[in-house]
Scaffold this motif. Structure first.
Motif, short mmCIF file in Angstrom:
data_model
loop_
_atom_site.label_atom_id
_atom_site.label_comp_id
_atom_site.label_asym_id
_atom_site.label_seq_id
_atom_site.Cartn_x
_atom_site.Cartn_y
_atom_site.Cartn_z
N LEU A 138 63.89 -95.78 -42.92
CA LEU A 138 64.29 -95.84 -44.31
C LEU A 138 65.20 -97.04 -44.49
N MET A 139 64.82 -97.91 -45.41
CA MET A 139 65.66 -99.08 -45.73
C MET A 139 66.02 -99.02 -47.21
N ASP A 140 67.29 -98.95 -47.50
CA ASP A 140 67.77 -98.85 -48.87
C ASP A 140 68.31 -100.21 -49.30
N GLU A 141 67.50 -100.96 -50.03
CA GLU A 141 67.84 -102.29 -50.53
C GLU A 141 68.44 -103.18 -49.43
N PRO A 142 67.69 -103.43 -48.37
CA PRO A 142 68.23 -104.16 -47.22
C PRO A 142 68.61 -105.62 -47.49
N THR A 143 68.16 -106.17 -48.60
CA THR A 143 68.47 -107.58 -48.88
C THR A 143 69.24 -107.77 -50.17
N SER A 144 69.80 -106.71 -50.70
CA SER A 144 70.40 -106.76 -52.05
C SER A 144 71.55 -107.75 -52.20
N SER A 145 72.30 -108.00 -51.16
CA SER A 145 73.45 -108.90 -51.31
C SER A 145 73.23 -110.27 -50.65
N LEU A 146 71.99 -110.61 -50.37
CA LEU A 146 71.69 -111.86 -49.68
C LEU A 146 71.23 -112.95 -50.65
N ASP A 147 71.48 -114.20 -50.28
CA ASP A 147 70.93 -115.32 -51.04
C ASP A 147 69.43 -115.39 -50.78
N GLU A 148 68.71 -116.16 -51.58
CA GLU A 148 67.24 -116.18 -51.52
C GLU A 148 66.70 -116.60 -50.15
N ASP A 149 67.30 -117.61 -49.51
CA ASP A 149 66.83 -118.04 -48.19
C ASP A 149 67.01 -116.94 -47.15
N SER A 150 68.18 -116.31 -47.15
CA SER A 150 68.43 -115.23 -46.19
C SER A 150 67.53 -114.04 -46.48
N LYS A 151 67.30 -113.76 -47.76
CA LYS A 151 66.43 -112.66 -48.14
C LYS A 151 65.03 -112.86 -47.57
N ARG A 152 64.49 -114.07 -47.69
CA ARG A 152 63.15 -114.36 -47.15
C ARG A 152 63.12 -114.21 -45.64
N GLN A 153 64.17 -114.66 -44.96
CA GLN A 153 64.22 -114.53 -43.51
C GLN A 153 64.23 -113.06 -43.08
N VAL A 154 65.01 -112.25 -43.77
CA VAL A 154 65.08 -110.83 -43.45
C VAL A 154 63.74 -110.16 -43.75
N GLU A 155 63.12 -110.51 -44.88
CA GLU A 155 61.81 -109.95 -45.21
C GLU A 155 60.77 -110.29 -44.14
N GLU A 156 60.79 -111.52 -43.66
CA GLU A 156 59.86 -111.92 -42.60
C GLU A 156 60.11 -111.12 -41.33
N THR A 157 61.37 -110.92 -40.98
CA THR A 157 61.72 -110.14 -39.80
C THR A 157 61.27 -108.69 -39.97
N ILE A 158 61.54 -108.11 -41.12
CA ILE A 158 61.12 -106.74 -41.39
C ILE A 158 59.61 -106.62 -41.24
N SER A 159 58.86 -107.52 -41.85
CA SER A 159 57.40 -107.48 -41.78
C SER A 159 56.91 -107.59 -40.35
N ARG A 160 57.51 -108.49 -39.58
CA ARG A 160 57.12 -108.69 -38.18
C ARG A 160 57.38 -107.44 -37.34
N VAL A 161 58.55 -106.85 -37.48
CA VAL A 161 58.91 -105.66 -36.70
C VAL A 161 58.02 -104.48 -37.07
N ILE A 162 57.77 -104.29 -38.36
CA ILE A 162 56.91 -103.19 -38.80
C ILE A 162 55.50 -103.36 -38.23
N ALA A 163 54.95 -104.56 -38.35
CA ALA A 163 53.59 -104.80 -37.86
C ALA A 163 53.49 -104.68 -36.35
N ALA A 164 54.44 -105.25 -35.63
CA ALA A 164 54.40 -105.24 -34.17
C ALA A 164 54.51 -103.84 -33.59
N ASN A 165 55.25 -102.98 -34.30
CA ASN A 165 55.48 -101.62 -33.79
C ASN A 165 54.69 -100.55 -34.54
#
Length: 75
Positions: free
Chosen positions: A1-28
């Protein structure tokens, strides 16, 4: 469960976190619930979505199906 995991991040950091989330979800091969108020973010990350309105499920489907639902509903 992730509750707004990028809500306080700037756009560049938000994209990096989204990419990491996508990678971890897919890999596992994880089932994940992501809570967000950002439709664009949900569309980027989700395979299936539930649209809640006033605490009730209004629609479920793929991001594309929910976009069509919103267009038919006028918003």
């Amino acid at each position: 469960l992730m509750d707004e995991p990028t809500s306080s991040l700037d756009e560049d950091s938000k994209r990096q976190v989204e990419e990491t989330i996508s990678r971890v979800i897919a890999a596992n091969r994880l089932t994940t619930i992501l809570v967000t108020h950002e439709a664009a973010q949900a569309s980027r990350l989700a395979q299936r979505m539930i649209l809640l309105r006033d605490g009730r499920a209004e629609a479920t489907g793929t991001p594309q199906e929910l976009l069509m639902h919103a267009e038919r509903a006028g918003g």
